[in-house]
Design an enzyme around this catalytic site. Structure first.
Site, PDB file in Angstrom:
ATOM      1  N   PRO A 148      49.784  30.325 -50.075  1.00 12.35           N
ATOM      2  CA  PRO A 148      50.843  31.256 -50.495  1.00 12.35           C
ATOM      3  C   PRO A 148      50.236  32.442 -51.229  1.00 12.35           C
ATOM      4  O   PRO A 148      49.314  32.281 -52.031  1.00 12.35           O
ATOM      5  CB  PRO A 148      51.711  30.412 -51.433  1.00 12.35           C
ATOM      6  CG  PRO A 148      51.346  28.989 -51.148  1.00 12.35           C
ATOM      7  CD  PRO A 148      49.908  29.018 -50.738  1.00 12.35           C
ATOM      8  N   PHE A 149      50.782  33.633 -50.963  1.00 14.52           N
ATOM      9  CA  PHE A 149      50.194  34.875 -51.459  1.00 14.52           C
ATOM     10  C   PHE A 149      51.293  35.807 -51.941  1.00 14.52           C
ATOM     11  O   PHE A 149      52.203  36.142 -51.193  1.00 14.52           O
ATOM     12  CB  PHE A 149      49.397  35.521 -50.320  1.00 14.52           C
ATOM     13  CG  PHE A 149      48.495  36.653 -50.724  1.00 14.52           C
ATOM     14  CD1 PHE A 149      47.149  36.410 -50.998  1.00 14.52           C
ATOM     15  CD2 PHE A 149      48.968  37.953 -50.834  1.00 14.52           C
ATOM     16  CE1 PHE A 149      46.300  37.450 -51.364  1.00 14.52           C
ATOM     17  CE2 PHE A 149      48.122  38.997 -51.201  1.00 14.52           C
ATOM     18  CZ  PHE A 149      46.779  38.742 -51.460  1.00 14.52           C
TER      19      PHE A 149
ATOM     20  N   GLY B 228      48.536  38.734 -55.125  1.00 14.55           N
ATOM     21  CA  GLY B 228      47.100  38.603 -54.901  1.00 14.55           C
ATOM     22  C   GLY B 228      46.275  38.900 -56.140  1.00 14.55           C
ATOM     23  O   GLY B 228      45.118  39.307 -56.041  1.00 14.55           O
ATOM     24  N   THR B 229      46.851  38.664 -57.320  1.00 14.49           N
ATOM     25  CA  THR B 229      46.131  39.027 -58.553  1.00 14.49           C
ATOM     26  C   THR B 229      45.480  37.833 -59.241  1.00 14.49           C
ATOM     27  O   THR B 229      45.034  37.952 -60.380  1.00 14.49           O
ATOM     28  CB  THR B 229      47.081  39.725 -59.556  1.00 14.49           C
ATOM     29  OG1 THR B 229      48.099  38.784 -59.935  1.00 14.49           O
ATOM     30  CG2 THR B 229      47.719  40.949 -58.952  1.00 14.49           C
TER      31      THR B 229
ATOM     32  N   ALA C 151      50.310  24.356 -54.500  1.00 15.50           N
ATOM     33  CA  ALA C 151      49.776  23.071 -54.026  1.00 15.50           C
ATOM     34  C   ALA C 151      50.868  22.022 -53.866  1.00 15.50           C
ATOM     35  O   ALA C 151      50.662  20.998 -53.212  1.00 15.50           O
ATOM     36  CB  ALA C 151      48.706  22.560 -54.997  1.00 15.50           C
TER      37      ALA C 151
ATOM     38  N   VAL D  78      55.893  25.888 -51.695  1.00 18.40           N
ATOM     39  CA  VAL D  78      55.895  27.341 -51.761  1.00 18.40           C
ATOM     40  C   VAL D  78      57.178  27.752 -52.468  1.00 18.40           C
ATOM     41  O   VAL D  78      58.280  27.478 -51.981  1.00 18.40           O
ATOM     42  CB  VAL D  78      55.850  27.965 -50.349  1.00 18.40           C
ATOM     43  CG1 VAL D  78      55.871  29.485 -50.451  1.00 18.40           C
ATOM     44  CG2 VAL D  78      54.623  27.478 -49.590  1.00 18.40           C
ATOM     45  N   ILE D  79      57.048  28.364 -53.624  1.00 18.39           N
ATOM     46  CA  ILE D  79      58.222  28.830 -54.364  1.00 18.39           C
ATOM     47  C   ILE D  79      58.849  29.978 -53.592  1.00 18.39           C
ATOM     48  O   ILE D  79      58.167  30.946 -53.246  1.00 18.39           O
ATOM     49  CB  ILE D  79      57.816  29.256 -55.790  1.00 18.39           C
ATOM     50  CG1 ILE D  79      57.319  28.026 -56.573  1.00 18.39           C
ATOM     51  CG2 ILE D  79      58.977  29.937 -56.507  1.00 18.39           C
ATOM     52  CD1 ILE D  79      56.715  28.348 -57.932  1.00 18.39           C
TER      53      ILE D  79
ATOM     54  N   TYR E 160      41.763  35.236 -76.098  1.00 20.80           N
ATOM     55  CA  TYR E 160      41.431  35.895 -74.844  1.00 20.80           C
ATOM     56  C   TYR E 160      40.099  36.615 -75.043  1.00 20.80           C
ATOM     57  O   TYR E 160      39.991  37.491 -75.902  1.00 20.80           O
ATOM     58  CB  TYR E 160      42.546  36.875 -74.491  1.00 20.80           C
ATOM     59  CG  TYR E 160      42.479  37.481 -73.117  1.00 20.80           C
ATOM     60  CD1 TYR E 160      43.239  36.963 -72.074  1.00 20.80           C
ATOM     61  CD2 TYR E 160      41.692  38.592 -72.852  1.00 20.80           C
ATOM     62  CE1 TYR E 160      43.212  37.530 -70.806  1.00 20.80           C
ATOM     63  CE2 TYR E 160      41.644  39.162 -71.592  1.00 20.80           C
ATOM     64  CZ  TYR E 160      42.414  38.626 -70.577  1.00 20.80           C
ATOM     65  OH  TYR E 160      42.384  39.189 -69.326  1.00 20.80           O
TER      66      TYR E 160
END
Lengths: 554, 554
Positions: free
Chosen positions: B133-134, B137-138, B268, B271-272, B465
């Site tokens: 699923p894409f 793409g970040t 996994a 697919v939402i 972070y």
């Protein structure tokens, strides 16, 4: 109330019967008038007449349990077993009061610590024994019924000895507690460190930390302090697949948040042995007050406005007209006459009581928060009843179960159910559930009083909590309630094109247990049930954990 | 920056290369001085030189996909496949810049709606095709790498066409959106209804609603608006076991909260396809300001005090001395000289910048909230830098990835990692991770700048972070970072008796993907991995969903 009533062991909220809340003469008169209740009292049978099945725990298993936890922690006397026989739903209490159908464990085991819990589970796997985790025993959905399933015998695992406060981290505001700790003890121990959990469900006096976590409990002040699951930083469970520890940080993106699988697992995915909890500084100041709003819709609009502008009081509890009436009438004739006169003078047509309670560390914080609430509330033209009514609500906030004991003696069918949904569908859902309860009980000739309150508000929706009072069907008391509950749950779960937001959840804070299990697939979908069954299979391959509750293995 | 650089397709944040943030001459000089960076630029190879493996999608599968979604929605051209080849981690970018090791899908499929997603999954089960699923793409953890696993071929499922706002419920403050909707589009559509999600991660310009949910995203304003998972009221997934819909109410006690299994499932477990989200009224007023606190400990104590007294600004972001220095120096020489002089005059020894931003519906609310923050903050003797610095932070808050593109051209190794832990162990954890990164990179002769900020504060703890800048090892750039990352993660996950609270989470908001998978068992325990594997097996028995990410089936 002058009549003397025998209270059987766990046939009532207070095992000894002491502390059952009496009803005033006015309250009894009013109740008889409203429901048609007769004069006959219906006391429980004495404990000696309760049917207790033979203990079928195999001798070898008994011996191993004794070797593991000590003879004094393996209880097999009928009275001891009866003391952990099921929870405190209306059906549980009726069964005990009648002396039949009580699910009694074959033995009660009291492990000393998480390590012993783990070894008891391993032992039970070897001997194929069902394990029923037991905390305060306050389940109202059959969650601690000693069901054996297809196992050899049923062992109730009483976690009373896991009662330690493991640690308090005053910097992080995190306390780690063992699962068997009672809520009042937890509060007392935390108070010594200047902290509180702020978790006060009606079961507070008896419920345990592990029980709160296992059932996703919500407390009366959860609008302020958060539901129990929002307090859980970490959790430790014993499972047949090994010990399981979760929680490394307040928040994480390391895949699904499995804490939310452990929390709400109802003893079916493991035995919760320790919980790390967010605590808050114990409040120094608090204030409770009550107001009357005119109409349920206006009241729920007010609570919605408070939730959506982040101005909720810690306790925010709106009763509908029927609940308001019952609360007032049960509190006494004089108060009732005065209040109704006041409200008539103020031209209030549908009086709905709203109780508000704020906790704060400083007087200024208390005032600021109360001001914020009132800035929003004022628009809804509340009639103030003052602090006395609010404080009186606070003083009596755990008395419901005691009052229920008294009502049971009077021959009343008294039970509750709850749901939650989004704001847009809330009033419609309330009407649908009310109608289902009224229709079902009326059709059987026992017109009920159906009351409702909204006690947990979120930005997007709220809970609805219904209480039903009706004349008990003495021939078929269990069936009478089951039919009403069935109709109510169908109203909750129905997907109707005419209903804006569809439907509500099958339970907002009472958990699934045995009673809601038939509707779980409707709630989480067939795929959801499959996932839960797979998870259960993974941690409990032989299915010893709390059979018949929540979900079955694959 | 005058040198001209070629930007390859998705070898940079902006596919065209347009918008890459230039560095000032002062910034470049300062960076060379601090890191020993050379003069040599390191441009990416042109797209034509990127190795693209042959497409191995079987002809029959291709034909069925075309029949299902239309030829124009099954992309097999090398350029189209490369456009969805993996995410945007440093390793992803380096591989694309070097032209080798890029994981390129065999085909890209663009379904039209949730029903088509479901049918594509069924088709992929039949043909034994991996499905990746894409969204935007970040991913920076390998979450969208087109790995085939043991499947016949890898199909990337680009959800760009699922871009509809399904509904907005202005009463309940709930909006239902399709998963492929980009965050800026979601905000624009909600704004027309007067609402906002308030979710602004650095990936905002490209990321999608489904991606936020799949990865448990946290945004820059999540201290105020909540992490993405706290916005999720409901979720709809396509799975090989059938469609799965969750969420009936804001809160429920119907067993484990399976929404928390769907959220963070990283493709996994399904697919939402749709997400129901809590929205808030769009703020009318906002204010950003910056202050300097003296020392990391003092700064984090201040943020902790804000969190624990519920006085956090919506954006609350504390930089350590190194990050403060880099921010100031990269913004220009004049500003830097002025600020350092001011801080010397104020005797600030370890300047740590704290950015604060409040959103509000009314001026009064804004002032009240800011007052509440300042009442707490004042105790920590902040040096005010004023609104200009705060507003400048806000204006540049999404520019990090663009600046990274420029740094990559200059030959810098630039990458980030994040964790979270409880307050009591936070500073210790920061020191340990810093030390691990410094030690590892220094030992290879490339002494780094290691910066850290705290951008998400909770009552019980906070995130950390880290950003690392070092001279890139041109021979082994991937290994250089992997060794540093390994050392940092060991520092995060180490259980040491000397460390008060033990350890941190392996990721606070970047998800697991491929990169954190080796450490998942340490995070959720072997039992946790077993439960996740069982859940995967239940919804995806043949293992087509995003192989190699998060968790493997049983």
């Amino acid at each position: 109330m002058s009549e003397s009533i025998d209270h059987t062991l766990r046939g009532s909220w207070t095992p000894s019967g002491a502390g059952a809340a009496p009803l005033s003469a006015h309250a009894v008169r009013w109740l008889r008038q409203r429901t048609g209740l007769g004069e006959q009292l219906t006391p429980a049978v004495p404990p000696s007449l309760i049917e207790i099945p033979e203990d079928v725990l195999p001798q070898a298993a008994h011996a191993e349990l004794v070797a593991l936890v000590g003879a004094e922690n393996v209880l097999t006397e009928p009275g001891q077993r009866l003391g952990r026989a099921g929870g405190l739903s209306y059906s549980d209490l009726i069964r005990r009061r009648r002396g039949t159908g009580v699910t009694v464990p074959d033995a009660v085991v009291l492990p000393a610590d998480p390590g012993q819990v783990q070894r008891v589970l391993e032992l039970c796997v070897r001997h194929d024994l069902a394990v029923v985790p037991f905390g305060g025993g306050t389940s109202v959905v059959g969650g601690v019924d000693a069901l054996r399933g297809d196992k050899v015998a049923a062992v109730t695992l009483d976690l009373a000895r896991l009662d330690r406060l493991i640690s308090v981290d005053p910097v992080s505001h995190v306390a780690v507690m063992q699962a068997g700790m009672r809520a009042p003890d937890a509060e007392a121990l935390l108070a010594a460190h200047g902290f509180t959990l702020g978790h006060f469900p009606q079961s507070f006096e008896r419920a345990t930390i592990g029980g709160f976590a296992a059932t996703r409990s919500a407390g009366q002040a959860s609008s302020g302090y958060g539901r129990f699951e929002s307090l859980v930083e970490g959790v430790r469970l014993a499972t047949p697949a090994g010990e399981w520890q979760l929680g490394t940080a307040p928040a994480s993106a390391a895949g699904p948040d499995l804490r939310h699988l452990a929390v709400g697992s109802e003893g079916a995915l493991g035995v919760i042995t320790e919980v790390a909890l967010r605590v808050r500084p114990a409040p120094v100041h608090s204030r409770y007050e009550a107001v009357i709003l005119d109409g349920w819709q206006s009241g729920s609009d007010a609570v919605r406005a408070l939730a959506q502008s982040h101005a909720l009081a810690d306790v925010t509890r709106l009763s509908d007209r029927d609940e308001t009436e019952v609360q007032v009438e049960l509190s006494g004739g004089m108060q009732a006459r005065v209040l109704w006169a006041l409200l008539r003078a103020r031209r209030v047509h549908e009086p709905c009581m709203l109780v508000l309670g704020w906790d704060a560390a400083t007087r200024r914080e208390l005032d600021d928060r109360r001001d914020a609430t009132w800035r929003v509330l004022r628009r809804f033209r509340p009639v103030r009843l003052g602090d006395k009514v609010g404080e009186s609500w606070k003083a009596n906030r755990f008395s419901g179960p005691r009052q229920r004991d008294t009502l049971l003696d009077y021959g009343v069918c008294v039970e509750t159910l709850e749901t939650a949904t989004h704001w847009a569908g809330l009033s419609e859902l309330r009407s649908a559930v009310r109608a289902a309860l009224l229709r079902t009980l009326e059709s059987e000739g026992k017109p009920p009083i159906v009351m409702c309150h909204l006690s947990h508000a979120y930005e997007t929706g709220a809970s609805l909590y219904f209480t039903v009072l009706a004349v008990r069907d003495q021939q078929d008391p269990l069936g009478q309630w089951q039919r009403a509950k069935q109709a109510a749950t169908e109203a909750i779960t129905e997907r109707s094109p005419g209903r804006a937001m569809g439907r509500g959840t099958i339970t907002h804070h009472h958990a699934v247990g045995t009673d809601h299990k038939p509707w779980l697939a409707g709630e989480v979908g067939p795929v959801g049930v499959r996932v839960l069954a797979a998870a259960k299979q993974a941690v409990d391959p032989t299915g010893i954990l709390n059979p018949g509750k929540l979900v079955d293995g694959e």
